[in-house]
Design an enzyme around this catalytic site. Structure first.
Site, PDB file in Angstrom:
ATOM      1  N   HIS A 189       0.835  -1.196   0.000  1.00  0.00           N
ATOM      2  CA  HIS A 189       0.000   0.000   0.000  1.00  0.00           C
ATOM      3  C   HIS A 189       0.877   1.256   0.000  1.00  0.00           C
ATOM      4  O   HIS A 189       1.840   1.338   0.754  1.00  0.00           O
ATOM      5  CB  HIS A 189      -0.838  -0.085   1.276  1.00  0.00           C
ATOM      6  CG  HIS A 189      -1.803   1.005   1.447  1.00  0.00           C
ATOM      7  ND1 HIS A 189      -1.451   2.316   1.568  1.00  0.00           N
ATOM      8  CD2 HIS A 189      -3.152   0.972   1.515  1.00  0.00           C
ATOM      9  CE1 HIS A 189      -2.527   3.033   1.723  1.00  0.00           C
ATOM     10  NE2 HIS A 189      -3.579   2.242   1.694  1.00  0.00           N
TER      11      HIS A 189
ATOM     12  N   LYS B 282      -6.380  -0.481  -8.010  1.00  0.00           N
ATOM     13  CA  LYS B 282      -7.223   0.532  -7.386  1.00  0.00           C
ATOM     14  C   LYS B 282      -7.134   1.797  -8.246  1.00  0.00           C
ATOM     15  O   LYS B 282      -6.431   1.834  -9.256  1.00  0.00           O
ATOM     16  CB  LYS B 282      -6.756   0.822  -5.960  1.00  0.00           C
ATOM     17  CG  LYS B 282      -6.946  -0.360  -5.011  1.00  0.00           C
ATOM     18  CD  LYS B 282      -8.307  -0.410  -4.350  1.00  0.00           C
ATOM     19  CE  LYS B 282      -8.503   0.708  -3.348  1.00  0.00           C
ATOM     20  NZ  LYS B 282      -9.841   0.651  -2.707  1.00  0.00           N
TER      21      LYS B 282
ATOM     22  N   ASP C 204      -5.271   8.525  -7.199  1.00  0.00           N
ATOM     23  CA  ASP C 204      -5.638   9.537  -6.203  1.00  0.00           C
ATOM     24  C   ASP C 204      -4.463  10.515  -6.120  1.00  0.00           C
ATOM     25  O   ASP C 204      -3.315  10.094  -5.945  1.00  0.00           O
ATOM     26  CB  ASP C 204      -5.899   8.863  -4.846  1.00  0.00           C
ATOM     27  CG  ASP C 204      -6.266   9.855  -3.722  1.00  0.00           C
ATOM     28  OD1 ASP C 204      -5.963  11.063  -3.847  1.00  0.00           O
ATOM     29  OD2 ASP C 204      -6.847   9.410  -2.719  1.00  0.00           O
TER      30      ASP C 204
ATOM     31  N   CYS D 159      -3.253  12.334  -3.906  1.00  0.00           N
ATOM     32  CA  CYS D 159      -2.380  12.355  -2.728  1.00  0.00           C
ATOM     33  C   CYS D 159      -1.203  11.394  -2.886  1.00  0.00           C
ATOM     34  O   CYS D 159      -0.154  11.595  -2.292  1.00  0.00           O
ATOM     35  CB  CYS D 159      -3.146  12.059  -1.445  1.00  0.00           C
ATOM     36  SG  CYS D 159      -3.689  10.349  -1.228  1.00  0.00           S
ATOM     37  N   TYR D 160      -1.376  10.347  -3.707  1.00  0.00           N
ATOM     38  CA  TYR D 160      -0.268   9.400  -3.911  1.00  0.00           C
ATOM     39  C   TYR D 160       0.861   9.996  -4.739  1.00  0.00           C
ATOM     40  O   TYR D 160       1.932   9.405  -4.838  1.00  0.00           O
ATOM     41  CB  TYR D 160      -0.771   8.097  -4.532  1.00  0.00           C
ATOM     42  CG  TYR D 160      -1.593   7.297  -3.558  1.00  0.00           C
ATOM     43  CD1 TYR D 160      -1.013   6.779  -2.409  1.00  0.00           C
ATOM     44  CD2 TYR D 160      -2.947   7.107  -3.744  1.00  0.00           C
ATOM     45  CE1 TYR D 160      -1.763   6.091  -1.488  1.00  0.00           C
ATOM     46  CE2 TYR D 160      -3.705   6.415  -2.829  1.00  0.00           C
ATOM     47  CZ  TYR D 160      -3.109   5.903  -1.700  1.00  0.00           C
ATOM     48  OH  TYR D 160      -3.844   5.229  -0.778  1.00  0.00           O
TER      49      TYR D 160
ATOM     50  N   ASP E 174      -8.410  14.685  -4.897  1.00  0.00           N
ATOM     51  CA  ASP E 174      -8.085  13.312  -5.255  1.00  0.00           C
ATOM     52  C   ASP E 174      -8.195  13.108  -6.772  1.00  0.00           C
ATOM     53  O   ASP E 174      -7.233  12.725  -7.452  1.00  0.00           O
ATOM     54  CB  ASP E 174      -9.069  12.434  -4.455  1.00  0.00           C
ATOM     55  CG  ASP E 174      -9.211  11.004  -4.894  1.00  0.00           C
ATOM     56  OD1 ASP E 174      -8.732  10.640  -5.968  1.00  0.00           O
ATOM     57  OD2 ASP E 174      -9.833  10.220  -4.154  1.00  0.00           O
TER      58      ASP E 174
ATOM     59  N   ASP F 208      -9.888  19.278  -0.297  1.00  0.00           N
ATOM     60  CA  ASP F 208      -9.805  19.351   1.160  1.00  0.00           C
ATOM     61  C   ASP F 208      -8.369  19.697   1.541  1.00  0.00           C
ATOM     62  O   ASP F 208      -7.487  19.735   0.686  1.00  0.00           O
ATOM     63  CB  ASP F 208     -10.298  18.046   1.815  1.00  0.00           C
ATOM     64  CG  ASP F 208      -9.537  16.820   1.335  1.00  0.00           C
ATOM     65  OD1 ASP F 208      -8.283  16.882   1.298  1.00  0.00           O
ATOM     66  OD2 ASP F 208     -10.163  15.801   1.001  1.00  0.00           O
TER      67      ASP F 208
ATOM     68  N   HIS G  30      -5.714  16.788   0.844  1.00  0.00           N
ATOM     69  CA  HIS G  30      -5.271  16.651  -0.548  1.00  0.00           C
ATOM     70  C   HIS G  30      -4.515  17.887  -1.019  1.00  0.00           C
ATOM     71  O   HIS G  30      -3.567  17.785  -1.805  1.00  0.00           O
ATOM     72  CB  HIS G  30      -6.466  16.343  -1.465  1.00  0.00           C
ATOM     73  CG  HIS G  30      -6.898  14.913  -1.395  1.00  0.00           C
ATOM     74  ND1 HIS G  30      -7.862  14.480  -0.513  1.00  0.00           N
ATOM     75  CD2 HIS G  30      -6.451  13.809  -2.054  1.00  0.00           C
ATOM     76  CE1 HIS G  30      -8.010  13.165  -0.643  1.00  0.00           C
ATOM     77  NE2 HIS G  30      -7.165  12.734  -1.562  1.00  0.00           N
TER      78      HIS G  30
END
Lengths: 303, 451
Positions: B259, B305, B308, B310-311, B372, B379, B382
Site C-alpha cells: 500500500h 485501485k 488519487d 495524494c499518492y 483526489d 480538502d 489533498h
C-alpha cells in the site's frame, strides 16, 4: 443544530441523571488556529466527556456518553479507549459491544478505531465464531477494505479459522479477478496456513493463476502472485517451465502483454542474459511508455 | 484515502477528507480522438474484454478525465500555459482557518494535522505565513501537548503518534525559538518509548493499534529533536522489513497488502534509520513503477485501485527515496572496486511529466484547493499532499554522503510542467517540510537534552 434533531435524545446538560456532573467546556485558548464551530450536540457531549475523564468515572452512563461522542466523531480515539476501559471495568455484555461496533462499522468502514475496538472486545471474549461472517458482510460493502482484511488475518490466525479461507478467496476472485486484496489473501494463506507449502503446491498455484491470466492477461495481480509463489517455494522463475510457456503463449497469439514481457525480463536477468534483457527493455519502453524511464533503468542495471 | 491523519484508509482511499460536498465533474463520453487506443496496450488500462467491478470503475475514471487531459495530449491546447492557480489555492487554505465549519468535527481528534496541512500548503505555495497565524498555530499546538509527553489530536485527548508527528513538523515549519520551546523533549522521548513494542513496532497511542505509520511518526520527530536513541531505534528496521510483501511494496502490518501510504512511512523510517538494506529495494522499485497509471499519469495506492492525487506524494516520495538508496548502493559497490568514494547520481524511475499533468489538469479544483480526482471535492489533506507531490516531481534529489541525507541535486534543472511560475519550493522527501526547515530544527536541537 441548535438543539438536537427531531428524534434525538435531549442534550446531556438537560438530563436530570447528569445534573451531578459539572461540564468542562473545550479550552482552545484565547487565540486558536483551526477552531471548529462545534454543533451544539457535540459541544454538549464533549463537555461531559471531559468532566468524566477528569473524575475517571466508570459507569453505565459513561457507555451512553461515549456512544454519543463516537457516533458524532468516529475518529475520537480517546473516547473509544475510554469506552473500552469502561466496558472491561464493568464486565459489560461484550456481545452487545460487538453489535454496537457492527452498526458503527457499516457507516464508517474505514475508521481505524472501530476495527481495533472490535479486536480488543473479541480478544477479551475469546469467541471469534461470528467474526469471519462479520468480515464477509463488510467485504460485501467494499471488497478491498484494508481494515477488514487486516482484521480478518488477525482473527483467522489467532483462532485457527483457516478452513473457509480459500473458499472465500475463490468466491471473491470469481466476483472480481482484479481484486488485488484477495490475491494478497491467497498468498497469505499459502505462506501462513496450516498446509506446508511444497513444490507441488507451487505448480498448482501457478496453474490457478495462469487460468485467471487467460481470462484477463493485462491484470497485474495474478502475475505478481506467480512471482511471489515461486519465491516462496525458493525457486527462480527461469527454472519453472510453466512460466515460460505462459509468457510465450501470448507471442503465439501475436499479443503484447507487458506483464508477460516483464516476467521474461526477470527470467533473462536471472540467466544473466544481457542482450535479451536489453531487447525486452526496449520492447517494454515502446509498449508501456509511462514506465519507459524504469525500463531504461533496468537495462542499465543489467549491464 | 487519508493515510496519515488518523481515521482512514489510505486508500487508502479512505477518508476523503472531511469535506462532504463534491464538485461534480460529469463523466463525459470518451472523446473519439484516440484516447482509448493511446492506452490500450499498456498496463492497467484495458479490460481484456472481461469487465469486472475493478475495470469498470477504472474505465469511469479514465472517461471522466479524458476531456481534461485530451486537449493537451493531442496538441489542441498549449500545455506551457497551464498554471497552478496559487491565488485560488491560497484562498482555499486560508479562508476558514479562524472558524472551521461544523462538519469538521470528524477532524476534532486531528487538530495538529489541520495545522500541519495548512502551514505546509501555504509554505509550498510560497505564501508567507502571517504572524497572527504563527502565534495561533503555536498556541494551538501547545494546547494539544500532553504534560507527560507527546501531542494529542486535541486539548485533553490522549497523546498519539500521528498528531505528534504533525505537531513537530508544524513547529519545524514555523521554525522560531518560541515554536521550538513548545516541545517537552524528555517527556516526548518517554512517550515514544512507552509506545514502543517488543517486536520493534509502535502502538499509535496507549491501548491503540500497531502499524508501520507508528515507526515513521515516532522516528521523524525523534530525528528532528535529536532524541533518536538506541532504545528507540532498536528493532524498528526488522519490524518494517517484515511488512514488505511478495508484491514488493510495503503493508501496514506483516501479511497485509502492499500500500502506498504505508510504503512511504516504512521507507522514510528506514532511511532515517539508515537501514534500507533490510528490504529488497529492486522488488520495491518494480512495484512502485507499476503504481503510475498509464492513462491518468498519477499514482494509485494499490494494484488495481484508482488514481488519487495524494499518492503523488506517498508514491512519488517513496520512489525518490528508493532512487537515492539504490544510488547509494551503487556508490558503495564502486567504492569496493576502485577504493574511491564518490556519490552517484540517482536514476529516475517514474515519469514526472505525466504526474505533473495529472496534478495540474485533474487535481486543481476550479474553486481553489486540490483534490483526489475530478469528481471529488478539495480538502486540506489533498491540498497539502498533492502540492507536496508536485514539489517532489519537479525537483531532483541525491544522496549526499557528506551530509548523510537526501538533498536537492543542485546540478539538475527542475522539471516544470506548464507555466514556469508553477515551480514550487523543494520539500524534503523524508520529512515533508521544506528542505531549509530540516536543517533549522536539527541545528536548534543539536545538543542532546541531557547535557
Amino acid at each position: 443544530m441548535s438543539s438536537n434533531g427531531d428524534n434525538e435524545e435531549p442534550l446531556y446538560g438537560e438530563r436530570p441523571e447528569w445534573a451531578d456532573v459539572k461540564p468542562v467546556p473545550q479550552d482552545d485558548g484565547p487565540n486558536p488556529l483551526v477552531p471548529i464551530a462545534y454543533p451544539a450536540d457535540y459541544a454538549d457531549a464533549m463537555s461531559y466527556f471531559r468532566a468524566i475523564l477528569a473524575t475517571s468515572e466508570r459507569s453505565e452512563r459513561v457507555l451512553e456518553l461515549t456512544a454519543t461522542v463516537i457516533g458524532l466523531n468516529p475518529g475520537h480515539y480517546t473516547a473509544w479507549k475510554y469506552r473500552q476501559d469502561t466496558v472491561l471495568a464493568l464486565s459489560s455484555n461484550l456481545h452487545a459491544e460487538l453489535e454496537f461496533v457492527e452498526n458503527m462499522a457499516e457507516e464508517n468502514p474505514k475508521c481505524y478505531q472501530i476495527w481495533h475496538y472490535r479486536q480488543a472486545i473479541v480478544d477479551r471474549l475469546g469467541d471469534a465464531s461470528r467474526e469471519v461472517s462479520f468480515v464477509n458482510r463488510m467485504l460485501a460493502i467494499d471488497s478491498k477494505n484494508y481494515h477488514a482484511w487486516g482484521y480478518r488475518q488477525w482473527v483467522v490466525k489467532k483462532y485457527g479459522l483457516w478452513d473457509g479461507e480459500l473458499r472465500d478467496v475463490d468466491r471473491l476472485l470469481e466476483a472480481d479477478v482484479r481484486n488485488n486484496s484477495v490475491w494478497n489473501q491467497r498468498f497469505w494463506v499459502m505462506e501462513n496456513g496450516p498446509e506446508a507449502f511444497s513444490a507441488q503446491k507451487m505448480d498448482e498455484e501457478i496453474a490457478y493463476a495462469a487460468q485467471r491470466i487467460a481470462q484477463a492477461p493485462r491484470n497485474e495481480s495474478p502475475w505478481t502472485y506467480i512471482r511471489g509463489i515461486v519465491r516462496l517455494a525458493g525457486k527462480t522463475l527461469a527454472k519453472v517451465p510453466a512460466i515460460n510457456d505462459l509468457c510465450t503463449s501470448f507471442e503465439a497469439q501475436d499479443m503484447i502483454v507487458p506483464h508477460a514481457l516483464a516476467m521474461q525480463l526477470d527470467m533473462a536477468c536471472e540467466r544473466k542474459d544481457v542482450s535479451t534483457t536489453k531487447t525486452i527493455c526496449d520492447q517494454l519502453a515502446e509498449h508501456d511508455p509511462i514506465r519507459a524511464k524504469y525500463w531504461a533503468y533496468r537495462a542499465t542495471a543489467a549491464a | 484515502m487519508r493515510i496519515l491523519g488518523e481515521t482512514t484508509d489510505a486508500t487508502p482511499d479512505a477518508v476523503k477528507g472531511p469535506i462532504a460536498s463534491t464538485v461534480g465533474q460529469p463523466a463525459g463520453p470518451l472523446s473519439d480522438d484516440g484516447a482509448e487506443s493511446w492506452a490500450s496496450d499498456f498496463f492497467g488500462a484495458a479490460d481484456d474484454g472481461f469487465p469486472t467491478d475493478s475495470s469498470e470503475l477504472q474505465q469511469e475514471v479514465e472517461d471522466s478525465i479524458a476531456p481534461l487531459l485530451d486537449p493537451y495530449q493531442n496538441g489542441s491546447a498549449d500545455l506551457a500555459s497551464v498554471k497552478l492557480d496559487r491565488a485560488a489555492h491560497n484562498k482555499f487554505v486560508q479562508k476558514n482557518l479562524l472558524s472551521l465549519p461544523s462538519y469538521f468535527i470528524s477532524l476534532d481528534a486531528s487538530k495538529p494535522w489541520l495545522v500541519y496541512w495548512t502551514l505546509h500548503a501555504l509554505d509550498l505555495l510560497g505564501t508567507p505565513i502571517p504572524p497572527d497565524t504563527v502565534a495561533r498555530a503555536i498556541a494551538t499546538l501547545a494546547a494539544c501537548q500532553d504534560p507527560d509527553g507527546g501531542f494529542a489530536g486535541g486539548p485533553g485527548q490522549l497523546p498519539h503518534l500521528a498528531p505528534t508527528y504533525a505537531a513537530v513538523n508544524a513547529l519545524a515549519i514555523i521554525g522560531t525559538a518560541e515554536a521550538f520551546a513548545v516541545v517537552k523533549r524528555p517527556e516526548l522521548l518517554s512517550f515514544l518509548l512507552r509506545m514502543k513494542q517488543p517486536d520493534g513496532s509502535f502502538i499509535m497511542h496507549e491501548g491503540g493499534e500497531v502499524d508501520v505509520r507508528g515507526c515513521y511518526c515516532a522516528l521523524g520527530p525523534a530525528k528532528f529533536l535529536n532524541i533518536l536513541t538506541p532504545a528507540l531505534r532498536s528493532g524498528c528496521g526488522a519490524f518494517i522489513a517484515r511488512c514488505q510483501t511478495h508484491e514488493g511494496g510495503i503493508a501496514g502490518v506483516p501479511g497485509l497488502e502492499a500500500h502506498g501510504g504505508y510504503t512511504f512511512c516504512a521507507l522514510a523510517a528506514l532511511e532515517i534509520l539508515q537501514e534500507t538494506s533490510r528490504i529488497d529495494l529492486p522488488l520495491l522499485a518494480a512495484w512502485l513503477s507499476r503504481r503510475q497509471m498509464a492513462v491518468e499519469g498519477g499514482f494509485q495506492g494499490r494494484a488495481n485501485k484508482l488514481v488519487d492525487g495524494c499518492y503523488a506524494f506517498w508514491q512519488g516520495a517513496a520512489a525518490t527515496i528508493v532512487e537515492c538508496a539504490l544510488a547509494r548502493v551503487r556508490a558503495e559497490d564502486l567504492e569496493e572496486e576502485s577504493g574511491k568514494r564518490e556519490d552517484v547520481d540517482p536514476t529516475d524511475m517514474y515519469d514526472r511529466v505525466p504526474l505533473q499533468k495529472y496534478i495540474l489538469l485533474c487535481c486543481q479544483d476550479p474553486g481553489g484547493g486540490l483534490r483526489d480526482k475530478p469528481e471529488k471535492g478539495p480538502d486540506y489533506y489533498h491540498t497539502c499532499y498533492v502540492l507536496s507531490g508536485l514539489s517532489v516531481a519537479q525537483h531532483s534529489y541525491t544522496w549526499s554522503s557528506s551530509e548523510e541525507d537526501i538533498i536537492p541535486r543542485s546540478s539538475a534543472k527542475p522539471c516544470i510542467v506548464g507555466a514556469p511560475g508553477n515551480k514550487l519550493p523543494v520539500t524534503h522527501p523524508i520529512y515533508n517540510v521544506l528542505v531549509p526547515h530540516v536543517a533549522r530544527i536539527c541545528s536548534h536541537f543539536h545538543l542532546p537534552y541531557t547535557l
